[in-house]
Design an enzyme around this catalytic site. Structure first.
Site, short mmCIF file in Angstrom:
data_model
loop_
_atom_site.label_atom_id
_atom_site.label_comp_id
_atom_site.label_asym_id
_atom_site.label_seq_id
_atom_site.Cartn_x
_atom_site.Cartn_y
_atom_site.Cartn_z
N LYS A 73 0.85 -1.07 0.05
CA LYS A 73 0.05 0.14 0.21
C LYS A 73 0.86 0.92 -0.15
O LYS A 73 1.49 0.93 0.29
CB LYS A 73 -0.84 -0.15 0.99
CG LYS A 73 -2.21 1.31 1.39
CD LYS A 73 -2.36 0.39 2.08
CE LYS A 73 -4.21 2.22 2.25
NZ LYS A 73 -4.72 1.29 3.62
N SER A 148 -9.13 1.85 2.79
CA SER A 148 -8.93 3.04 1.90
C SER A 148 -8.17 1.90 1.65
O SER A 148 -7.15 2.13 0.40
CB SER A 148 -8.44 3.55 3.16
OG SER A 148 -7.31 2.94 4.13
N SER A 172 -9.10 -0.13 7.04
CA SER A 172 -9.48 -0.17 5.54
C SER A 172 -8.80 -1.90 4.82
O SER A 172 -8.40 -1.46 3.81
CB SER A 172 -8.48 0.87 5.79
OG SER A 172 -9.18 2.19 5.30
#
Ligand code: GLN
Length: 478
Positions: A73, A148, A172
């Site tokens: 990420k 997210s 997330s």
């Protein structure tokens, strides 16, 4: 393929690490424009890492991650590779160091394929607030991938990496995993070092894993957990050996069902799928009991107050001076900061900073922030009581499956409320894992979550794995 399957193939030399990496890179280059799950594709460094990995394999020196292709990420720092947090503010930020989790993966010769897209600064649940455009769901590209860590989940679901590192502050990892039909594990707070994770809300943030199976999340956690002197909140209590209960008999466990998670606002198709999973565990012989988390109704409010207060403080470092985006056209120092922050941050990030600073104002502090911390203490106590009665808790991961792009993003309150089932694990610091337990009438995945006692990841991983063995997943066709 799972990490486990790829490990075998690499060890048996059925494929070389370089070939494997090139296959993934080819697929990424073909598919990424449809899904937008990678912000940066690390073509050259990935091939170099694969060469190093293959040489280790050839010398008989392979260990857990040697040659395994993973995505990271874009809020986890990677030395020499852009780490943007999906923000204009950090559009050109190249960290001079690796996060501890990256150091660990590199030591084991893993291959980093690229940096995945996300909501800006990990604030959101749709991955549509990214400065680089939104992520699309591999099951239906007109739908969101969740967030997210939407890019991470989509990259796993679409076969654009074998497993992914993500972060989870209020859901997330679990929510996008459930939207994209894969498995997502948020470890216990402190089990994995946050050193090098760009902070959103430090008391809630946790690096975790999105993978093709519960077993793979355990495999990856074994490689990244552990105390780190660079992270003052990392813990010595994480024990490792997270796959030790996989495949053992879980029939004597007690599973708690908190009634508050099945009330108003839960989509019917999701409810049915989760109920079917509960029935499955019953047939195995698990004891199913009703439990209660009465403070759930205050959890979203507490979460958004605490996380926004911490975000306002953490993000004050982005002033256009030390690093990040700068608009230097202003008259003076104050104007430089104002212009840089106004143009560097997107709307959702600004909303959180405003909310956080407001909640921390001297006149409001007691009414908002302090009350939120009281709710936090209450929720922790309620969880402690629940875990006196059962070993794991089973709930839906999100109130509904992935929605259409553009459908909810303009209604922040609606988006915030949809975090209700995931935020409590972060508030209480507990480990939780989400897996697919069904598909809705549109063919989109539906997720359920298992939450466990602090530092007892091995139990939720084993309970989740047991379900996955008997549940047939539908692969995303992309
Ligand atoms: N959706 C939640 C939020 O917007 C959770 C984000 C996260 O876990 N990073 O804050």
């Amino acid at each position: 393929m799972t990490l486990k399957q790829l490990r075998k193939m690499l060890d048996k030399k059925e494929i070389s690490a370089v070939e494997l990496t090139k296959q993934y890179l080819t697929k990424i280059n073909k598919t990424n424009n449809k899904l937008n799950c990678y912000i940066t594709i690390c073509t050259d460094s990935a091939v170099n890492e694969a060469k190093k990995a293959q040489s280790a394999i050839d010398r008989g020196k392979a260990d857990a991650f040697t040659g395994l292709p993973v995505s990271v990420k874009d809020n986890i720092c990677t030395e020499g590779i852009k780490t943007t947090c999906a923000s204009r503010m950090l559009e050109n930020f190249v960290p001079p160091y690796d996060a501890t989790v990256i150091e660990k993966l590199k030591k084991s010769n893993a291959v980093i394929l690229g940096k995945t897209n996300m909501d800006e600064f990990a604030m959101g649940g749709s991955s549509q607030t990214s400065y680089f455009g939104g992520v699309k769901n591999p099951y239906d590209i007109s739908h969101v991938a969740g967030g997210s860590s939407g890019g991470a989940a989509a990259s796993v679901a679409a076969g654009l990496c074998a497993a992914a590192l993500g972060s989870d502050t209020g859901g997330s990892i679990r929510q996008p995993a459930s939207f994209c039909g894969v498995t997502g594990l948020k470890p216990t707070y402190g089990a994995v070092s946050r050193w090098g994770l760009i902070a959103f809300a430090s008391s809630l943030d946790q690096i975790g894993i999105i993978a093709k199976s519960a077993e793979d999340t355990g495999y990856m956690l074994n490689g990244i957990y552990g105390f780190d002197e660079n992270d003052a909140t990392s813990s010595k209590n994480a024990k490792g050996n997270y796959m030790k209960l996989v495949g053992t008999n879980i029939n004597n466990l007690t599973i708690g069902i908190p009634k508050e998670f099945f009330g108003d606002g839960l989509n019917n198709e999701v409810k049915t799928a989760v109920m079917t999973a509960i029935e499955y565990y019953k047939t195995l012989g698990c004891k199913i009991i009703n439990v209660s988390l009465p403070s759930l109704e205050y959890a979203v409010s507490a979460y958004y107050l605490i996380s926004s207060a911490e975000a306002a403080s953490n993000l004050s470092r982005f002033d256009g001076i030390k690093y990040g985006f700068r608009n230097g056209l202003g008259e003076d120092y104050n104007e430089l900061i104002k212009l840089s922050r106004s143009e560097g941050f997107g709307n959702e990030v600004k909303r959180r900073i405003l909310l956080g600073n407001y909640a921390l104002c001297s006149g409001y502090y007691d009414a908002y922030y302090k009350n939120a911390t009281r709710i936090r203490a209450k929720l922790k106590n309620e969880y402690t009581k629940i875990f006196e009665q059962c070993d794991v808790i089973l709930t839906p991961t999100a109130p509904a499956a992935a929605y259409k792009i553009g459908e909810q993003e303009n209604d922040p309150v609606k988006m915030y409320l949809a975090d209700i089932y995931t935020v409590t694990a972060n508030i209480a610091g507990l480990p939780a894992i989400s897996t697919t337990c069904g598909y809705n009438s549109h063919g989109l995945p539906v997720g359920m979550s298992l939450t466990g006692r602090a530092f007892d990841e091995e139990t939720i991983i084993a309970v989740c794995d047991r379900f996955e063995r008997d549940f047939v997943r539908k692969e995303a066709v992309i």
